[in-house]
Motif scaffolding. Structure first.
Motif, PDB file in Angstrom:
ATOM      1  N   ILE A  56       0.861  -1.177   0.000  1.00 14.42           N
ATOM      2  CA  ILE A  56       0.000   0.000   0.000  1.00 14.42           C
ATOM      3  C   ILE A  56       0.896   1.224   0.000  1.00 14.42           C
ATOM      4  N   ASN A  57       0.611   2.150  -0.898  1.00 18.39           N
ATOM      5  CA  ASN A  57       1.381   3.381  -0.954  1.00 18.39           C
ATOM      6  C   ASN A  57       0.420   4.528  -1.235  1.00 18.39           C
ATOM      7  N   ILE A  58       0.463   5.560  -0.417  1.00 18.49           N
ATOM      8  CA  ILE A  58      -0.327   6.763  -0.661  1.00 18.49           C
ATOM      9  C   ILE A  58       0.627   7.793  -1.234  1.00 18.49           C
ATOM     10  N   THR A  59       0.371   8.197  -2.480  1.00 12.42           N
ATOM     11  CA  THR A  59       1.325   9.059  -3.177  1.00 12.42           C
ATOM     12  C   THR A  59       1.075  10.538  -2.952  1.00 12.42           C
ATOM     13  N   ASN A  60      -0.181  10.931  -2.711  1.00 12.21           N
ATOM     14  CA  ASN A  60      -0.456  12.325  -2.370  1.00 12.21           C
ATOM     15  C   ASN A  60      -1.826  12.421  -1.725  1.00 12.21           C
ATOM     16  N   VAL A  61      -2.038  13.538  -1.052  1.00 10.09           N
ATOM     17  CA  VAL A  61      -3.312  13.813  -0.382  1.00 10.09           C
ATOM     18  C   VAL A  61      -3.716  15.235  -0.733  1.00 10.09           C
ATOM     19  N   ARG A  62      -4.997  15.411  -1.057  1.00  9.81           N
ATOM     20  CA  ARG A  62      -5.515  16.733  -1.378  1.00  9.81           C
ATOM     21  C   ARG A  62      -6.633  17.078  -0.398  1.00  9.81           C
ATOM     22  N   PHE A  63      -6.496  18.232   0.262  1.00  9.15           N
ATOM     23  CA  PHE A  63      -7.562  18.739   1.115  1.00  9.15           C
ATOM     24  C   PHE A  63      -8.454  19.626   0.260  1.00  9.15           C
ATOM     25  N   GLN A  64      -9.711  19.244   0.153  1.00  3.66           N
ATOM     26  CA  GLN A  64     -10.684  20.028  -0.586  1.00  3.66           C
ATOM     27  C   GLN A  64     -11.764  20.465   0.393  1.00  3.66           C
ATOM     28  N   ASP A  65     -12.753  21.202  -0.085  1.00  4.92           N
ATOM     29  CA  ASP A  65     -13.810  21.672   0.787  1.00  4.92           C
ATOM     30  C   ASP A  65     -14.601  20.477   1.325  1.00  4.92           C
ATOM     31  N   LYS A  66     -14.458  20.178   2.601  1.00  2.21           N
ATOM     32  CA  LYS A  66     -15.146  19.100   3.319  1.00  2.21           C
ATOM     33  C   LYS A  66     -14.806  17.701   2.800  1.00  2.21           C
ATOM     34  N   VAL A  67     -13.736  17.579   2.036  1.00  2.40           N
ATOM     35  CA  VAL A  67     -13.328  16.281   1.497  1.00  2.40           C
ATOM     36  C   VAL A  67     -11.803  16.184   1.541  1.00  2.40           C
ATOM     37  N   THR A  68     -11.314  15.021   1.886  1.00  7.02           N
ATOM     38  CA  THR A  68      -9.898  14.711   1.762  1.00  7.02           C
ATOM     39  C   THR A  68      -9.771  13.603   0.726  1.00  7.02           C
ATOM     40  N   SER A  69      -8.910  13.804  -0.271  1.00  2.52           N
ATOM     41  CA  SER A  69      -8.707  12.809  -1.322  1.00  2.52           C
ATOM     42  C   SER A  69      -7.306  12.236  -1.224  1.00  2.52           C
ATOM     43  N   TYR A  70      -7.231  10.920  -1.119  1.00  2.00           N
ATOM     44  CA  TYR A  70      -5.964  10.198  -1.065  1.00  2.00           C
ATOM     45  C   TYR A  70      -5.730   9.521  -2.411  1.00  2.00           C
ATOM     46  N   ASN A  71      -4.539   9.679  -2.985  1.00  2.00           N
ATOM     47  CA  ASN A  71      -4.185   8.887  -4.155  1.00  2.00           C
ATOM     48  C   ASN A  71      -3.510   7.622  -3.633  1.00  2.00           C
ATOM     49  N   VAL A  72      -4.167   6.485  -3.865  1.00  2.00           N
ATOM     50  CA  VAL A  72      -3.725   5.196  -3.329  1.00  2.00           C
ATOM     51  C   VAL A  72      -3.157   4.355  -4.459  1.00  2.00           C
ATOM     52  N   GLN A  73      -2.045   3.696  -4.172  1.00  2.00           N
ATOM     53  CA  GLN A  73      -1.496   2.696  -5.080  1.00  2.00           C
ATOM     54  C   GLN A  73      -1.449   1.368  -4.338  1.00  2.00           C
ATOM     55  N   LEU A  74      -2.087   0.368  -4.928  1.00  2.00           N
ATOM     56  CA  LEU A  74      -2.001  -0.989  -4.403  1.00  2.00           C
ATOM     57  C   LEU A  74      -1.178  -1.805  -5.389  1.00  2.00           C
ATOM     58  N   VAL A  75      -0.199  -2.519  -4.870  1.00  2.00           N
ATOM     59  CA  VAL A  75       0.615  -3.412  -5.694  1.00  2.00           C
ATOM     60  C   VAL A  75       0.391  -4.823  -5.196  1.00  2.00           C
ATOM     61  N   VAL A  76       0.158  -5.737  -6.131  1.00  2.00           N
ATOM     62  CA  VAL A  76       0.149  -7.162  -5.816  1.00  2.00           C
ATOM     63  C   VAL A  76       1.156  -7.793  -6.769  1.00  2.00           C
ATOM     64  N   ALA A  77       2.126  -8.507  -6.206  1.00  2.00           N
ATOM     65  CA  ALA A  77       3.232  -9.031  -7.017  1.00  2.00           C
ATOM     66  C   ALA A  77       3.673 -10.399  -6.525  1.00  2.00           C
TER      67      ALA A  77
END
Length: 179
Positions: A56-77
């Motif tokens: 699991i890797n979270i590459t960035n987070v954006r704080f927006q109006d009443k929302v938090t957005s996480y960019n998630v990367q899942l790797v299965v290898a």
């Protein structure tokens, strides 16, 4: 895209709780032997790791109006293994469904199916009602990208979480009581 609700007792605006959610579902998946967190180039650093692995890797987070957005990367290898050149019976007949000297196609098929399970569960689970997958999910195959003989898929997507936080937690302007 499903709407999220604010009645979940877990605060998914916290970075740790997003990581913990994906760690739990990956750990509970019967086909994943080990789960890690962090940079994708560090997912295979143990001396004798177990496979297949999830990261699991979270590459960035954006704080927006009443929302938090996480960019998630899942790797299965999984570690690529050479196929044994074994014959069946006395005719030296060997069935190889796809050409190649290793099990790359098998790994790509299995790891993509695992990612599909994880994403489908997240989209439909009542445990995940506090957030939603907000974007198209892009899955990218890889082989030898991490210089460790691994092959699999990387899924990248945004998770949107309701953030009803106060305007501020601390009065940072000591002479202002507007906090």
């Amino acid at each position: 895209m499903a709407d999220f609700v604010a009645n979940n007792s877990k605060n998914f605006t916290l970075y740790y709780n997003i990581l913990e959610y994906f760690r739990i579902i990956m750990t509970n998946h019967p086909s994943i032997a080990r789960v890690t967190q962090g940079d994708n180039f560090d997912i295979d650093t143990d001396e004798f790791p177990k496979y297949p692995l999830g990261n699991i890797n979270i590459t960035n987070v954006r704080f927006q109006d009443k929302v938090t957005s996480y960019n998630v990367q899942l790797v299965v290898a999984d570690k690529v293994k050479l196929k044994n050149n074994e014959s069946v019976g006395t005719t030296n007949f060997q069935v190889v469904p796809f050409e190649g000297s290793d099990d790359t196609v098998d790994i790509l098929s299995n790891t993509l199916a695992i990612l599909n399970d994880l994403i489908s569960f997240t989209r439909k689970s009542e445990d995940a009602v506090a957030f939603t997958i907000d974007t198209e999910i892009v899955c990218t195959p890889f082989k030898d990208d991490f210089d460790n003989g691994l092959c699999g898929w990387l899924a990248s997507f945004d998770v949107r979480v309701l953030n009803q936080g106060n305007a501020c937690l601390f009065n940072l302007l000591l002479d202002d009581n507007n906090c």
